[in-house]
Each structure stands twice: as C-alpha cells, then as structure tokens.
Design a protein around this motif. Structure first.
Motif, mmCIF file in Angstrom:
data_model
loop_
_atom_site.group_PDB
_atom_site.id
_atom_site.type_symbol
_atom_site.label_atom_id
_atom_site.label_comp_id
_atom_site.label_asym_id
_atom_site.label_seq_id
_atom_site.Cartn_x
_atom_site.Cartn_y
_atom_site.Cartn_z
ATOM 1 N N LYS A 1 0.824 -1.208 0.000
ATOM 2 C CA LYS A 1 0.000 0.000 0.000
ATOM 3 C C LYS A 1 0.856 1.256 0.000
ATOM 4 O O LYS A 1 2.020 1.242 0.409
ATOM 5 C CB LYS A 1 -0.958 -0.001 1.181
ATOM 6 N N TYR A 2 0.244 2.304 -0.477
ATOM 7 C CA TYR A 2 0.858 3.623 -0.423
ATOM 8 C C TYR A 2 0.458 4.255 0.897
ATOM 9 O O TYR A 2 -0.693 4.190 1.288
ATOM 10 C CB TYR A 2 0.384 4.470 -1.605
ATOM 11 N N ILE A 3 1.448 4.831 1.573
ATOM 12 C CA ILE A 3 1.179 5.458 2.861
ATOM 13 C C ILE A 3 1.656 6.912 2.805
ATOM 14 O O ILE A 3 2.211 7.342 1.795
ATOM 15 C CB ILE A 3 1.865 4.686 4.013
ATOM 16 N N SER A 4 1.462 7.639 3.898
ATOM 17 C CA SER A 4 1.861 9.044 3.909
ATOM 18 C C SER A 4 2.904 9.300 4.986
ATOM 19 O O SER A 4 3.185 8.434 5.811
ATOM 20 C CB SER A 4 0.637 9.924 4.170
ATOM 21 N N ASP A 5 3.439 10.500 4.940
ATOM 22 C CA ASP A 5 4.363 10.995 5.967
ATOM 23 C C ASP A 5 3.924 10.607 7.382
ATOM 24 O O ASP A 5 4.733 10.233 8.207
ATOM 25 C CB ASP A 5 4.368 12.531 5.936
ATOM 26 N N PHE A 6 2.609 10.741 7.613
ATOM 27 C CA PHE A 6 2.083 10.538 8.971
ATOM 28 C C PHE A 6 2.255 9.100 9.445
ATOM 29 O O PHE A 6 2.316 8.831 10.631
ATOM 30 C CB PHE A 6 0.596 10.910 9.020
ATOM 31 N N ASP A 7 2.314 8.153 8.494
ATOM 32 C CA ASP A 7 2.436 6.739 8.846
ATOM 33 C C ASP A 7 3.890 6.290 8.928
ATOM 34 O O ASP A 7 4.165 5.148 9.272
ATOM 35 C CB ASP A 7 1.761 5.863 7.775
ATOM 36 N N TYR A 8 4.811 7.187 8.570
ATOM 37 C CA TYR A 8 6.206 6.789 8.427
ATOM 38 C C TYR A 8 6.785 6.161 9.703
ATOM 39 O O TYR A 8 7.381 5.092 9.667
ATOM 40 C CB TYR A 8 7.077 7.976 7.988
ATOM 41 N N PHE B 1 12.377 -5.760 7.374
ATOM 42 C CA PHE B 1 13.073 -5.043 6.311
ATOM 43 C C PHE B 1 11.971 -4.281 5.590
ATOM 44 O O PHE B 1 10.983 -4.887 5.162
ATOM 45 C CB PHE B 1 13.731 -6.018 5.324
ATOM 46 N N VAL B 2 12.103 -2.973 5.467
ATOM 47 C CA VAL B 2 11.058 -2.201 4.797
ATOM 48 C C VAL B 2 11.583 -1.729 3.447
ATOM 49 O O VAL B 2 12.653 -1.131 3.355
ATOM 50 C CB VAL B 2 10.578 -1.001 5.646
ATOM 51 N N VAL B 3 10.825 -2.062 2.428
ATOM 52 C CA VAL B 3 11.158 -1.655 1.068
ATOM 53 C C VAL B 3 10.251 -0.473 0.742
ATOM 54 O O VAL B 3 9.031 -0.621 0.686
ATOM 55 C CB VAL B 3 10.913 -2.808 0.067
ATOM 56 N N MET B 4 10.869 0.705 0.607
ATOM 57 C CA MET B 4 10.088 1.907 0.296
ATOM 58 C C MET B 4 10.199 2.180 -1.194
ATOM 59 O O MET B 4 11.300 2.235 -1.741
ATOM 60 C CB MET B 4 10.615 3.104 1.079
ATOM 61 N N ILE B 5 9.052 2.374 -1.836
ATOM 62 C CA ILE B 5 9.036 2.714 -3.255
ATOM 63 C C ILE B 5 8.544 4.153 -3.358
ATOM 64 O O ILE B 5 7.439 4.471 -2.925
ATOM 65 C CB ILE B 5 8.105 1.781 -4.065
ATOM 66 N N PHE B 6 9.410 5.016 -3.870
ATOM 67 C CA PHE B 6 9.035 6.413 -4.058
ATOM 68 C C PHE B 6 8.647 6.580 -5.516
ATOM 69 O O PHE B 6 9.459 6.377 -6.414
ATOM 70 C CB PHE B 6 10.200 7.340 -3.718
ATOM 71 N N PRO C 1 8.008 -13.206 5.243
ATOM 72 C CA PRO C 1 7.176 -12.373 6.135
ATOM 73 C C PRO C 1 7.995 -11.291 6.841
ATOM 74 O O PRO C 1 7.435 -10.396 7.451
ATOM 75 C CB PRO C 1 6.603 -13.364 7.152
ATOM 76 N N LYS C 2 9.335 -11.385 6.748
ATOM 77 C CA LYS C 2 10.183 -10.378 7.391
ATOM 78 C C LYS C 2 10.310 -9.123 6.548
ATOM 79 O O LYS C 2 11.021 -8.200 6.913
ATOM 80 C CB LYS C 2 11.588 -10.945 7.616
ATOM 81 N N VAL C 3 9.667 -9.128 5.371
ATOM 82 C CA VAL C 3 9.796 -8.008 4.436
ATOM 83 C C VAL C 3 8.453 -7.309 4.269
ATOM 84 O O VAL C 3 7.424 -7.950 4.098
ATOM 85 C CB VAL C 3 10.296 -8.516 3.056
ATOM 86 N N LYS C 4 8.488 -5.986 4.337
ATOM 87 C CA LYS C 4 7.272 -5.195 4.140
ATOM 88 C C LYS C 4 7.537 -4.158 3.057
ATOM 89 O O LYS C 4 8.606 -3.550 3.023
ATOM 90 C CB LYS C 4 6.938 -4.483 5.449
ATOM 91 N N LEU C 5 6.583 -3.975 2.148
ATOM 92 C CA LEU C 5 6.718 -2.947 1.118
ATOM 93 C C LEU C 5 5.725 -1.832 1.380
ATOM 94 O O LEU C 5 4.572 -2.097 1.730
ATOM 95 C CB LEU C 5 6.427 -3.521 -0.275
ATOM 96 N N VAL C 6 6.173 -0.603 1.197
ATOM 97 C CA VAL C 6 5.274 0.552 1.277
ATOM 98 C C VAL C 6 5.638 1.522 0.159
ATOM 99 O O VAL C 6 6.791 1.614 -0.249
ATOM 100 C CB VAL C 6 5.345 1.286 2.643
ATOM 101 N N GLY C 7 4.639 2.211 -0.330
ATOM 102 C CA GLY C 7 4.873 3.206 -1.369
ATOM 103 C C GLY C 7 4.645 4.606 -0.830
ATOM 104 O O GLY C 7 3.870 4.808 0.106
#
Length: 136
Positions: free
Chosen positions: A11-18, A28-33, A64-70
């Motif tokens: 999912k795409y999240i915002s600054d507030f959820d960072y 491990f968090v994979v951030m996609i900008f 399961p140790k990996v999370k993706l956020v946009g």
C-alpha cells in the motif's frame, strides 16, 4: 483525481504513517518512491507503472520479514522525500532499524539486447528482488 496505483500487494502510505510503518518496524522495509506523474506517464521509457506492476507480482513470494510501502512524491510527503533526498522516480530504498541497506535508482537507459541490457524497469526490478531475497 485519485491516483490509480497498479498494485494489490502493498500500500501507499503518507508521511504521517512513516514512524509506525517504517521507523518502528522490525521488518526489512522496502520503500518505493513514485509519483502520480510517473505512474500516469504514457511514454513507457519513463513510466514507473511497469516497474510497480511487476514488483507487485513478486510480493507474495517475499518472506514475512519483508514489508513494502509506497510513497507518492507528487506534491506530497515532503518530510520523507526530503529526508531521503529523493531525486528520481521511482527510487527504492531498503531499510531496517533506520539503517539504509540499499538504494536503487533508475538509469533510464534504453534496452539494448546486443549487450543483454533489459529495460531500466526490469533492471531495477531484478536488483530490487535480488536484494529482497538476500534479506531472508
């Protein structure tokens, strides 16, 4: 108009959820900008759409140790965008416990089969997936 993201598995999240989603995560968090502009661009050479669509397909195979956020960088999320000095879209940053493990940016080189170079989207995808698989 709402941005249509070509993804189902992250999912795409915002600054507030960072803080909650990234900073305090034990994964491990994979951030996609990415950006509305990049996703909606019709010229495939510069479009993020293919990269995200293909990446999304692999998400269920990640541990399961990996999370993706946009993060949408199109006039939003200034705090996170400036914190990570995002210049290119898409940019992928893999982070754990506030340590940046890898930063992956597009080179926008055109495919050249004579030297075995895939599209930049596929090159980025390959590097991202290989890095994620190594985090197990």
């Amino acid at each position: 108009a709402e941005v249509v993201y070509p993804v189902k598995n992250f999912k795409y999240i915002s600054d507030f959820d960072y803080r909650e989603e990234v900073q305090d995560s034990d994964k491990f968090v994979v951030m996609i900008f990415s950006s509305k502009e990049c996703l909606e661009r019709v010229i495939v050479d510069r479009s993020c759409w293919l990269f995200e669509k293909k990446l999304d397909y692999f998400v269920p195979s990640f541990s399961p140790k990996v999370k993706l956020v946009g993060f949408n960088t199109y006039f939003e999320n200034y705090t996170v965008v400036s914190q990570f000095h995002i210049q290119q879209r898409p940019t992928v940053i893999i982070i754990k416990g506030n340590q940046i493990l890898k930063r992956i940016e597009p080179n926008f080189a055109l495919p050249d089969m004579t030297v075995g170079r895939m599209s930049w989207q596929d090159e980025m995808l390959k590097e991202t997936i290989e890095t994620i698989y190594k985090t197990r």
